[in-house]
Design a protein around this motif. Structure first.
Motif, PDB file in Angstrom:
ATOM      1  N   GLU A  75      13.393   1.376   8.127  1.00  0.00           N
ATOM      2  CA  GLU A  75      13.307   0.575   9.342  1.00  0.00           C
ATOM      3  C   GLU A  75      11.917   0.043   9.629  1.00  0.00           C
ATOM      4  O   GLU A  75      11.765  -0.802  10.513  1.00  0.00           O
ATOM      5  N   TYR A  76      10.870   0.508   8.944  1.00  0.00           N
ATOM      6  CA  TYR A  76       9.521   0.035   9.230  1.00  0.00           C
ATOM      7  C   TYR A  76       8.651   0.213   7.996  1.00  0.00           C
ATOM      8  O   TYR A  76       9.043   0.868   7.014  1.00  0.00           O
ATOM      9  N   SER A  77       7.461  -0.374   8.045  1.00  0.00           N
ATOM     10  CA  SER A  77       6.529  -0.341   6.911  1.00  0.00           C
ATOM     11  C   SER A  77       5.912   1.045   6.779  1.00  0.00           C
ATOM     12  O   SER A  77       5.800   1.799   7.757  1.00  0.00           O
ATOM     13  N   ASN A  78       5.501   1.358   5.557  1.00  0.00           N
ATOM     14  CA  ASN A  78       4.892   2.653   5.220  1.00  0.00           C
ATOM     15  C   ASN A  78       5.814   3.825   5.544  1.00  0.00           C
ATOM     16  O   ASN A  78       5.348   4.950   5.732  1.00  0.00           O
ATOM     17  N   GLN A  79       7.108   3.556   5.606  1.00  0.00           N
ATOM     18  CA  GLN A  79       8.055   4.648   5.788  1.00  0.00           C
ATOM     19  C   GLN A  79       8.468   5.232   4.437  1.00  0.00           C
ATOM     20  O   GLN A  79       8.418   6.448   4.249  1.00  0.00           O
ATOM     21  N   VAL A  80       8.856   4.359   3.502  1.00  0.00           N
ATOM     22  CA  VAL A  80       9.279   4.800   2.170  1.00  0.00           C
ATOM     23  C   VAL A  80       8.515   3.983   1.138  1.00  0.00           C
ATOM     24  O   VAL A  80       8.605   2.748   1.141  1.00  0.00           O
ATOM     25  N   TRP A  81       7.776   4.671   0.290  1.00  0.00           N
ATOM     26  CA  TRP A  81       7.121   4.034  -0.850  1.00  0.00           C
ATOM     27  C   TRP A  81       7.861   4.438  -2.120  1.00  0.00           C
ATOM     28  O   TRP A  81       8.421   5.536  -2.201  1.00  0.00           O
ATOM     29  N   GLN A  82       7.835   3.538  -3.099  1.00  0.00           N
ATOM     30  CA  GLN A  82       8.412   3.830  -4.398  1.00  0.00           C
ATOM     31  C   GLN A  82       7.350   3.607  -5.475  1.00  0.00           C
ATOM     32  O   GLN A  82       6.528   2.689  -5.364  1.00  0.00           O
ATOM     33  N   CYS A  83       7.398   4.424  -6.502  1.00  0.00           N
ATOM     34  CA  CYS A  83       6.385   4.374  -7.571  1.00  0.00           C
ATOM     35  C   CYS A  83       7.077   4.505  -8.921  1.00  0.00           C
ATOM     36  O   CYS A  83       8.044   5.260  -9.072  1.00  0.00           O
ATOM     37  N   ASP A  84       6.560   3.734  -9.905  1.00  0.00           N
ATOM     38  CA  ASP A  84       7.122   3.796 -11.251  1.00  0.00           C
ATOM     39  C   ASP A  84       6.096   3.252 -12.240  1.00  0.00           C
ATOM     40  O   ASP A  84       5.125   2.594 -11.849  1.00  0.00           O
ATOM     41  N   HIS A  85       6.322   3.535 -13.537  1.00  0.00           N
ATOM     42  CA  HIS A  85       5.435   3.110 -14.620  1.00  0.00           C
ATOM     43  C   HIS A  85       6.194   2.210 -15.575  1.00  0.00           C
ATOM     44  O   HIS A  85       7.422   2.289 -15.693  1.00  0.00           O
ATOM     45  N   THR A  86       5.439   1.380 -16.301  1.00  0.00           N
ATOM     46  CA  THR A  86       6.006   0.573 -17.380  1.00  0.00           C
ATOM     47  C   THR A  86       4.885   0.128 -18.310  1.00  0.00           C
ATOM     48  O   THR A  86       3.758  -0.116 -17.856  1.00  0.00           O
ATOM     49  N   PRO A  87       5.157   0.036 -19.621  1.00  0.00           N
ATOM     50  CA  PRO A  87       4.147  -0.546 -20.523  1.00  0.00           C
ATOM     51  C   PRO A  87       4.048  -2.051 -20.286  1.00  0.00           C
ATOM     52  O   PRO A  87       5.063  -2.754 -20.251  1.00  0.00           O
ATOM     53  N   ASP A 147       6.028  -0.783  -1.098  1.00  0.00           N
ATOM     54  CA  ASP A 147       6.616  -0.453   0.190  1.00  0.00           C
ATOM     55  C   ASP A 147       8.055  -0.968   0.221  1.00  0.00           C
ATOM     56  O   ASP A 147       8.311  -2.156  -0.016  1.00  0.00           O
ATOM     57  N   THR A 148       9.007  -0.089   0.488  1.00  0.00           N
ATOM     58  CA  THR A 148      10.423  -0.445   0.415  1.00  0.00           C
ATOM     59  C   THR A 148      10.812  -1.433   1.498  1.00  0.00           C
ATOM     60  O   THR A 148      11.629  -2.334   1.265  1.00  0.00           O
ATOM     61  N   TYR A 149      10.259  -1.318   2.685  1.00  0.00           N
ATOM     62  CA  TYR A 149      10.663  -2.178   3.798  1.00  0.00           C
ATOM     63  C   TYR A 149      10.260  -3.632   3.560  1.00  0.00           C
ATOM     64  O   TYR A 149      11.056  -4.554   3.764  1.00  0.00           O
ATOM     65  N   SER A 150       9.033  -3.862   3.123  1.00  0.00           N
ATOM     66  CA  SER A 150       8.525  -5.229   2.976  1.00  0.00           C
ATOM     67  C   SER A 150       8.508  -5.715   1.540  1.00  0.00           C
ATOM     68  O   SER A 150       8.256  -6.890   1.306  1.00  0.00           O
ATOM     69  N   ARG A 151       8.716  -4.832   0.559  1.00  0.00           N
ATOM     70  CA  ARG A 151       8.603  -5.138  -0.867  1.00  0.00           C
ATOM     71  C   ARG A 151       7.172  -5.565  -1.229  1.00  0.00           C
ATOM     72  O   ARG A 151       6.960  -6.281  -2.200  1.00  0.00           O
ATOM     73  N   CYS A 152       6.217  -5.154  -0.424  1.00  0.00           N
ATOM     74  CA  CYS A 152       4.814  -5.486  -0.669  1.00  0.00           C
ATOM     75  C   CYS A 152       4.216  -4.446  -1.612  1.00  0.00           C
ATOM     76  O   CYS A 152       4.463  -3.242  -1.458  1.00  0.00           O
ATOM     77  N   ILE A 153       3.425  -4.901  -2.572  1.00  0.00           N
ATOM     78  CA  ILE A 153       2.774  -3.979  -3.507  1.00  0.00           C
ATOM     79  C   ILE A 153       1.570  -3.348  -2.800  1.00  0.00           C
ATOM     80  O   ILE A 153       0.643  -4.045  -2.380  1.00  0.00           O
ATOM     81  N   MET A 154       1.591  -2.038  -2.687  1.00  0.00           N
ATOM     82  CA  MET A 154       0.548  -1.318  -1.951  1.00  0.00           C
ATOM     83  C   MET A 154      -0.643  -0.966  -2.828  1.00  0.00           C
ATOM     84  O   MET A 154      -1.775  -0.942  -2.361  1.00  0.00           O
ATOM     85  N   GLY A 155      -0.409  -0.694  -4.099  1.00  0.00           N
ATOM     86  CA  GLY A 155      -1.488  -0.312  -5.000  1.00  0.00           C
ATOM     87  C   GLY A 155      -0.992  -0.264  -6.428  1.00  0.00           C
ATOM     88  O   GLY A 155       0.215  -0.209  -6.693  1.00  0.00           O
ATOM     89  N   ILE A 156      -1.925  -0.271  -7.362  1.00  0.00           N
ATOM     90  CA  ILE A 156      -1.589  -0.251  -8.779  1.00  0.00           C
ATOM     91  C   ILE A 156      -2.581   0.643  -9.506  1.00  0.00           C
ATOM     92  O   ILE A 156      -3.619   1.048  -8.962  1.00  0.00           O
ATOM     93  N   HIS A 157      -2.240   0.932 -10.739  1.00  0.00           N
ATOM     94  CA  HIS A 157      -3.182   1.555 -11.677  1.00  0.00           C
ATOM     95  C   HIS A 157      -2.872   1.006 -13.057  1.00  0.00           C
ATOM     96  O   HIS A 157      -1.715   1.031 -13.499  1.00  0.00           O
ATOM     97  N   LEU A 158      -3.869   0.486 -13.725  1.00  0.00           N
ATOM     98  CA  LEU A 158      -3.722  -0.085 -15.059  1.00  0.00           C
ATOM     99  C   LEU A 158      -4.649   0.667 -15.992  1.00  0.00           C
ATOM    100  O   LEU A 158      -5.875   0.645 -15.814  1.00  0.00           O
ATOM    101  N   GLY A 159      -4.099   1.347 -16.971  1.00  0.00           N
ATOM    102  CA  GLY A 159      -4.910   2.145 -17.880  1.00  0.00           C
ATOM    103  C   GLY A 159      -4.182   2.400 -19.186  1.00  0.00           C
ATOM    104  O   GLY A 159      -3.008   2.057 -19.352  1.00  0.00           O
TER     105      GLY A 159
END
Length: 564
Positions: free
Chosen positions: A188-200, A223-235
């Motif tokens: 129902e609002y932002s920063n309520q549910v975040w999702q995280c995953d990896h891919t090559p 962020d699940t509510y807005s589909r906005c990318i909150m952060g990344i890691h590239l390594g």
């Protein structure tokens, strides 16, 4: 009276009722063949009792492409059953394959074993296996290729339906997620549910010397509510709890515009989520991540099914089609080119790729409308943001999210890590003790030193790599430099690593300033001489010692002198 009879005749031709009271199907709903038979027989019935009936009966047989006997049979069926008698009657055993159960079991078992794991077997290969097995047992009566296809048709159709099945997750106007434990979360609002995953990432990167490193691993936090990318890691490190922690650290903290090239907009999204919704991989179920979640007040939730991760997995396809495919070194998974072609084209380093990716996310992806919500991703995140406190400081997150190692302090306050010598304030008083090193793998010139006191870790100081205070060196690059120096039989010290960096920078400058003609002497000399071999001898370098540099801890000085 005549009009009523005509109308009654039309109704009778459109829908006929049998003796049992069943209404027969409408003529327009019949197949083409049955409608054609109905039209021909209707015309034939108009000649009934006339002398031309035999002649019209022969014409009807010719038009329908059947024998005269078949026409008489159709006329009889039409009189007894009505329109239903003109349709092709299904066989009583229709859909049933006349195949031995032993062969059926062999076909299904062969197909299942041939598609287990990463193996793939087509139905044509199964038919060949059937023929080969029949030759082995000396049987000439075995299922044909068409029979094998019919046996496997339901299995293949079921697999295709499972692949196309998606969980949209919507119930009314609210997106609801169901965890593996059966808990239902209404987003129902932002920063309520975040999702995280990896891919090559489908792109090959190189190091500072141009050597191929491979395809990096991209970790995203959304962020699940807005589909906005909150952060990344590239390594280059494989997915792990440490990599997940670094991506969370980047998502939680405010992000300065330090990428090259800098984005036009600010990456304003940050905060601490209430839930972290992930799959059941070991990198999301480790004790380290549980400690992070417990310290930050995050509830870890696992997906009920893998298909429910579309929100975090869909951007990976967008990155490949819109971003990675436009860069040199792109390697599509469907049709990978020859390795020599990749090496000739790849020229982006990991840092350059990360800078371009950050700008794409900040200036493009987060600024666009999401197809499902029909709102700008960053704008929806801002409008759906609830009141929350300030994010934790970097030092608090260092304790939870950064990579760590244990080292012993040498006499004089020195620490050795990754073939580098570090020195920090107050470390001389802890000589002989074991301390905890925390660092970011992107820049190991600074280490954060902690000491274990009971169940807690206390921050001591920062340790800087000697003679590399003004440089930025990643862990992967430090290992690559050490490997090249080891192959060239050079002693690995801070001085040798610093000379390698300086020689590399000078080499690149000479290469860029050389004329475009490849036959030019200066360009040929620059290309022919590698960075390590062009280094000055040890004796000549020793004549120019670097001045001693004292490193101050700015935060410690500010606390001691009371500077706000």
């Amino acid at each position: 009276m005549t009009d009523s009879l005509a109308h009654e005749s039309e109704q009778k031709s459109a829908s006929t009722e049998t003796d049992s009271g069943c209404v027969l199907p409408h003529v327009e709903a019949l197949p083409y063949q049955a409608r054609r038979r109905f039209e021909v027989l209707q015309r034939l019935q108009s000649y009934r009792g006339q002398g031309q009936y035999r002649e019209e009966e022969a014409k009807a047989a010719q038009e329908l492409g059947v024998s005269l006997r078949s026409v008489k049979r159709l006329v009889r069926q039409y009189r007894e059953q009505g329109i239903a008698g003109l349709q092709r009657q299904p066989r009583s055993d229709e859909g049933q394959l006349k195949i031995d159960e032993t062969w059926r079991a062999f076909i299904l078992k062969t197909y299942q074993q041939g598609n287990r794991g990463s193996r793939q077997m087509s139905r044509a290969q199964v038919a060949k296996c059937v023929a080969s097995h029949a030759a082995d047992i000396g049987s000439s009566d075995y299922p044909s290729r068409r029979t094998v296809y019919r046996v496997l048709a339901p299995v293949i159709q079921h697999q295709e339906q499972n692949q196309k099945r998606r969980s949209i997750g919507w119930q009314g106007d609210t997106l609801k997620l169901t965890t593996k434990a059966g808990v239902e979360i209404a987003v129902e609002y932002s920063n309520q549910v975040w999702q995280c995953d990896h891919t090559p990432a489908d792109i090959v990167v190189v190091d500072s010397q141009g050597d191929i490193l491979g395809c990096p691993i991209l970790t995203t936090v959304i962020d699940t509510y807005s589909r906005c990318i909150m952060g990344i890691h590239l390594g280059m490190a494989p997915p792990s709890a440490a990599v997940t922690g670094l991506a969370l650290r980047h998502a939680i903290l405010p992000k300065p515009s330090a990428s090259d090239p800098p984005p036009e907009h600010l990456w304003e999204s940050y905060g601490i989520p209430q839930y972290l919704y992930t799959d059941a991989g070991s990198d999301f179920t480790s004790h380290h991540l549980e400690q992070v979640a417990s310290s930050l007040g995050i509830v870890l939730c696992l997906r009920r099914r893998p298909a429910e991760g579309g929100i975090v997995e869909r951007p990976f396809g967008t990155f490949n089609s819109e971003f990675f495919s436009t860069l040199p070194g792109y390697t599509p998974r469907t049709a990978k080119p020859h390795r020599s072609a990749i090496q000739a084209e790849a020229c982006l380093t990991l840092e350059q790729l990360e800078g371009l990716l950050i700008r794409y996310i900040v200036d493009n992806y987060n600024q666009r409308l999401d197809p499902r919500t029909q709102a700008v991703r960053l704008g929806r995140w801002q409008s759906g943001l609830m009141a929350q406190g300030l994010p934790p400081s970097e030092r608090e997150l260092d304790l939870l999210l950064m990579c760590q190692h244990r080292r012993r302090v040498y006499q004089g306050g020195y620490i050795r890590f990754a073939n580098l010598v570090y020195r920090g304030e107050y470390l001389a008083g802890y000589a002989g003790e074991e301390v905890i090193l925390r660092y970011h793998p992107r820049d190991i010139t600074i280490l954060f030193i902690y000491r274990q006191q009971g169940a807690h870790e206390v921050f001591l100081t920062r340790a800087h790599a000697q003679n590399l205070e003004t440089e930025q060196l990643s862990l992967a690059e430090a290992k690559a430099i050490s490997r090249r120096l080891r192959e060239a039989c050079h002693e690995i010290t801070n001085q040798s690593i610093l000379r390698e960096i300086r020689d590399r920078v000078q080499f690149v400058e000479d290469l860029l300033s050389a004329p475009p003609d490849p036959t030019h002497p200066s360009r040929s000399a620059a290309i022919a001489s590698p960075a390590v071999e062009s280094a000055e001898p040890e004796s000549s370098v020793a004549k120019k010692p670097l001045p001693a540099i004292r490193v101050y801890d700015y935060e410690q000085l500010r606390q001691e002198h009371g500077i706000e």
